[in-house]
Motif scaffolding. Structure first.
Motif, PDB file in Angstrom:
ATOM      1  N   ARG A  80       0.825  -1.213   0.000  1.00  0.00           N
ATOM      2  CA  ARG A  80       0.000   0.000   0.000  1.00  0.00           C
ATOM      3  C   ARG A  80       0.857   1.259   0.000  1.00  0.00           C
ATOM      4  O   ARG A  80       0.462   2.288  -0.523  1.00  0.00           O
ATOM      5  N   SER A 108      -6.750  -4.429  12.284  1.00  0.00           N
ATOM      6  CA  SER A 108      -7.974  -3.848  11.716  1.00  0.00           C
ATOM      7  C   SER A 108      -8.022  -3.994  10.193  1.00  0.00           C
ATOM      8  O   SER A 108      -9.088  -4.205   9.623  1.00  0.00           O
ATOM      9  N   ASP A 109      -6.889  -3.881   9.541  1.00  0.00           N
ATOM     10  CA  ASP A 109      -6.904  -4.026   8.081  1.00  0.00           C
ATOM     11  C   ASP A 109      -5.958  -5.130   7.611  1.00  0.00           C
ATOM     12  O   ASP A 109      -5.686  -5.239   6.421  1.00  0.00           O
ATOM     13  N   ARG A 110      -5.472  -5.926   8.561  1.00  0.00           N
ATOM     14  CA  ARG A 110      -4.603  -7.067   8.268  1.00  0.00           C
ATOM     15  C   ARG A 110      -3.407  -6.663   7.400  1.00  0.00           C
ATOM     16  O   ARG A 110      -3.087  -7.287   6.392  1.00  0.00           O
ATOM     17  N   THR A 111      -2.772  -5.572   7.827  1.00  0.00           N
ATOM     18  CA  THR A 111      -1.543  -5.148   7.170  1.00  0.00           C
ATOM     19  C   THR A 111      -0.387  -5.292   8.149  1.00  0.00           C
ATOM     20  O   THR A 111      -0.578  -5.306   9.372  1.00  0.00           O
ATOM     21  N   GLU A 134      -0.340  -5.329   2.659  1.00  0.00           N
ATOM     22  CA  GLU A 134      -1.566  -6.087   2.905  1.00  0.00           C
ATOM     23  C   GLU A 134      -1.338  -7.530   2.477  1.00  0.00           C
ATOM     24  O   GLU A 134      -0.977  -7.785   1.333  1.00  0.00           O
TER      25      GLU A 134
END
Lengths: 135, 144
Positions: A80, A108-111, A134
């Protein structure tokens, strides 16, 4: 090849080291389409005339090599953001080493965040950076 | 150098716009040069073929700094940040718009340095934001 699982990763995990190809042949392949065909990148003698120790790898190629390191570790992952700092030149025809380590996980965003470095044969950091990936 | 006056005059100013027509071959060669191995980056026939993440750093504006920007000394490329929003594909037509997004100073071993951040925002032919590149340029006033 399957990449790492987000759930199994831990902060401090190291990515596999990678020795990138920074041969003159590879640099010449890169600089043509990139519009960077200056002698400092493609000719050791021309670079020395500019006061450099030899031809240098374009900084944007170093950034691209570090992105490639991430994809080798985690095929199919999505970068990202990647931020690179060009501290000192990487020399063409040298034998640098790319390393990376996981420094953060965001559930929260699996990064994951990874720190990235390119060092020379003396172990000196030439390029450093961070990336948000990600998985 | 009055840094605050410099910022007030130049930060946020849009100063360049340039169009880029991208070929699949351009994207492929960049990815191969970077050592990418996945078909989505190196095989134009892959259904998900796209530019490798930092490809946009090769797309340069016509001007690095706005017309009339003061000479701050010898410039060096200090690094780049790439923020990716959507895939860039072969055949895309991008518009890159440039502005100065920040000016700040630091003191290093070689003395004072002024950093100028050139932000370039890229949109595709559907006006979708695909990437933003921040290029940090160091200027060393005392460098010869």
């Amino acid at each position: 090849m399957a990449g790492p699982s987000f759930d199994d990763l831990e902060v401090g995990d190291e990515l596999p080291e990678f020795k990138p190809d920074v041969s003159m042949e590879r640099i010449r392949l890169f600089v043509g389409p990139s519009g960077m065909a200056a002698g400092r990148f493609t000719d050791h003698e021309a670079a020395r005339k500019e006061g450099l120790p030899g031809a240098i790898v374009p900084g944007i190629l170093s950034a691209g090599i570090l992105a490639g390191l991430i994809h080798r570790w985690a095929p199919g992952s999505r970068i990202r953001q990647i931020d690179t700092v060009f501290r000192a030149p990487v020399l063409v025809d040298s034998h640098p080493l790319c390393r990376s380590v996981v420094t953060d996980k965001d559930e929260s965003d699996r990064t994951v965040e990874v720190d990235l470095t390119i060092t020379n044969e003396q172990g000196e950091t030439r390029v450093m950076g961070t990336a948000r990936v990600e998985l | 150098m009055d840094l605050e006056a410099l910022k007030a005059e130049w930060v946020g100013l849009d100063f360049d716009e340039k169009k880029f027509d991208l070929s699949a071959e351009q994207l492929r060669v960049f990815a191969v040069s970077c050592g990418e191995e996945e078909p989505r980056f190196i095989d134009p026939n892959d259904p998900d073929f796209q530019a490798a993440p930092t490809f946009v750093t090769t797309l340069r504006s016509a001007r690095v700094l706005p017309s009339g920007f003061p000479n701050l000394g010898r410039p060096f490329d200090a690094g780049k940040k790439v923020i990716l929003h959507a895939p860039i594909r072969g055949g895309d037509q991008l518009i890159g718009r440039s502005r100065i997004s920040d000016i700040y100073s630091k003191t290093g071993r070689g003395g004072p340095m002024i950093f100028v951040v050139h932000e370039m925002e890229f949109r595709n032919q559907r006006d979708e934001l695909v990437a933003v590149v921040d290029s940090r340029q160091i200027n060393q006033p005392e460098a010869k």
